[in-house]
Motif scaffolding. Structure first.
Motif, PDB file in Angstrom:
ATOM      1  N   LEU A 107       0.823  -1.198   0.000  1.00 61.31           N
ATOM      2  CA  LEU A 107       0.000   0.000   0.000  1.00 61.31           C
ATOM      3  C   LEU A 107       0.863   1.255   0.000  1.00 61.31           C
ATOM      4  N   ASP A 108       0.399   2.269  -0.710  1.00 54.77           N
ATOM      5  CA  ASP A 108       1.043   3.574  -0.633  1.00 54.77           C
ATOM      6  C   ASP A 108       0.743   4.188   0.731  1.00 54.77           C
ATOM      7  N   PRO A 109       1.593   5.103   1.198  1.00 54.16           N
ATOM      8  CA  PRO A 109       1.435   5.636   2.559  1.00 54.16           C
ATOM      9  C   PRO A 109       0.058   6.202   2.860  1.00 54.16           C
ATOM     10  N   ARG A 110      -0.593   6.833   1.876  1.00 51.32           N
ATOM     11  CA  ARG A 110      -1.883   7.470   2.142  1.00 51.32           C
ATOM     12  C   ARG A 110      -3.077   6.568   1.836  1.00 51.32           C
ATOM     13  N   PRO A 144      -0.584  -2.059  12.181  1.00 50.75           N
ATOM     14  CA  PRO A 144       0.274  -1.222  11.326  1.00 50.75           C
ATOM     15  C   PRO A 144       0.769  -1.936  10.078  1.00 50.75           C
ATOM     16  N   GLU A 145       0.877  -3.266  10.140  1.00 51.72           N
ATOM     17  CA  GLU A 145       1.401  -4.022   8.999  1.00 51.72           C
ATOM     18  C   GLU A 145       0.382  -4.213   7.875  1.00 51.72           C
ATOM     19  N   HIS A 173       6.689  -1.258   4.809  1.00 48.79           N
ATOM     20  CA  HIS A 173       5.572  -1.312   3.873  1.00 48.79           C
ATOM     21  C   HIS A 173       4.391  -1.976   4.553  1.00 48.79           C
ATOM     22  N   ARG A 174       3.194  -1.481   4.256  1.00 45.83           N
ATOM     23  CA  ARG A 174       1.998  -2.191   4.699  1.00 45.83           C
ATOM     24  C   ARG A 174       1.564  -3.154   3.598  1.00 45.83           C
ATOM     25  N   ILE A 175       1.225  -4.365   3.990  1.00 43.40           N
ATOM     26  CA  ILE A 175       0.796  -5.383   3.034  1.00 43.40           C
ATOM     27  C   ILE A 175      -0.704  -5.241   2.817  1.00 43.40           C
ATOM     28  N   SER A 176      -1.115  -5.171   1.565  1.00 37.42           N
ATOM     29  CA  SER A 176      -2.541  -5.062   1.264  1.00 37.42           C
ATOM     30  C   SER A 176      -3.196  -6.437   1.361  1.00 37.42           C
TER      31      SER A 176
END
Length: 351
Positions: free
Chosen positions: A239-242, A301-302, A325-328
């Protein structure tokens, strides 16, 4: 006018329904990355009568439901043609995922109007790359049958499972797809379930691709394919930060059915007996207890909580403990359509 194909994220829609139906777990191949786990999924080939009864459990004639028929190798099921026709009569949008061998003369028993998509799996642009992963001689058989399906007018797509073994050859696939006449391309991320989840021998190639490698390769290949007139779908892995995290298990309806009656909502969970549902006496029964669906609404957060629990090795952290990075959700997709299709509405689900 912008002539660069643009990627967009295909978000989950309320009421979206996707049914992934494993008719059997048997296969003529022994792919190194196969996710089928007979100990958890069973070894039966479902009889035709059982398949038809189970299909009725998920049919919604007034609501589009995407049905993906899987195995093992689904064309090994002797009644696959009958199943396809029956599913269309129930108003499913039907896709068959095949390794390319097309047993039981499938193309001679159905018409292009009776099947929405015939999706082939290929993991390399030539035998030297594909066959060490999928089996000796598979590339030649699969590509020959792709050409045959295209010539007969079937809507065809191709699935490429990107891993540490083949991602550096992904850039060669658009040219091959153009030559084969395939107009829809799925780039799939390797999942650590089934064979890849087993202990690797010393020196084995690492399956997973690190974020930087994935992001430097996949979007560029997708754009190249789109410039050639190919519709490309690939996972929105990071995922992008926003961007906000959404779990398909909460927003949409996704069912992964196995021959032993287990029905999962999350494919990451398929190596474990934590399925949300099971089919008992031809009824879909919700299971009580600490199962997969108890976790879907958790915010961490992940990103994906099931990824954090079941395959955390693909998460890297900063010095302060926050994830890089957050995993979608594994079912969230990005797509790039050819320029001529950019303004058309997205139709259906991309398995």
């Amino acid at each position: 006018m912008n002539t660069t194909p643009q990627a967009r994220t295909v978000g989950f829609q309320a009421g979206e329904r996707n049914v992934f139906f494993h008719l059997l777990t048997a296969c003529n191949l022994a792919c190194r990355h196969c996710y089928i786990n007979p100990a958890q999924h069973g070894t039966a080939t479902l009889p035709l009568e059982t398949v038809l009864r189970w299909l009725k459990l998920f049919a919604r004639p007034r609501q589009q439901t995407n049905l993906i028929l899987l195995g093992g190798e689904p064309t090994m099921h002797p009644d696959l043609a009958i199943i396809i026709k029956a599913a269309k009569a129930m108003r499913f949008a039907v896709t068959v995922d095949t390794n390319g061998y097309l047993f039981h003369d499938l193309l001679d028993k159905i018409t292009p109007q009776e099947l929405d998509y015939l999706s082939f799996s290929l993991d390399g642009p030539e035998p030297a790359i594909n066959d060490p992963i999928r089996g000796q001689g598979v590339f030649e058989v699969c590509t020959a049958n792709i050409r045959r399906a295209v010539a007969q007018g079937f809507n065809t797509s191709l699935i490429y499972t990107a891993s540490g073994m083949n991602i550096d050859h992904l850039h060669r696939m658009p040219e091959l797809l153009t030559d084969l006449g395939v107009r829809r391309f799925f780039i799939q991320v390797i999942g650590l379930r089934g064979n890849p989840a087993k202990i690797r021998p010393k020196g084995e190639v690492i399956w997973q691709v690190d974020p930087e490698h994935w992001l430097s390769v996949v979007p560029q290949v997708a754009a190249d394919a789109a410039r050639r007139g190919i519709h490309v779908i690939y996972p929105k892995v990071y995922l992008d930060p926003r961007e906000s995290f959404q779990c398909a298990g909460v927003v949409a309806e996704n069912f992964f059915i196995f021959p032993n009656g287990r029905v999962y909502q999350c494919p990451l969970c398929e190596d474990y007996p934590i399925h949300s549902y099971e089919i008992q006496d031809d009824q879909l029964v919700h299971r009580e207890g600490l199962n997969e669906d108890r976790f879907f609404s958790l915010i961490i957060p992940e990103g994906c909580v099931m990824n954090r629990l079941l395959q955390p090795d693909n998460i890297a952290y900063q010095a302060d403990g926050t994830p890089l990075h957050r995993i979608s959700c594994c079912l969230l997709k990005q797509e790039i359509r050819p320029i001529t299709l950019q303004d058309k509405a997205f139709e259906g689900f991309c398995p």
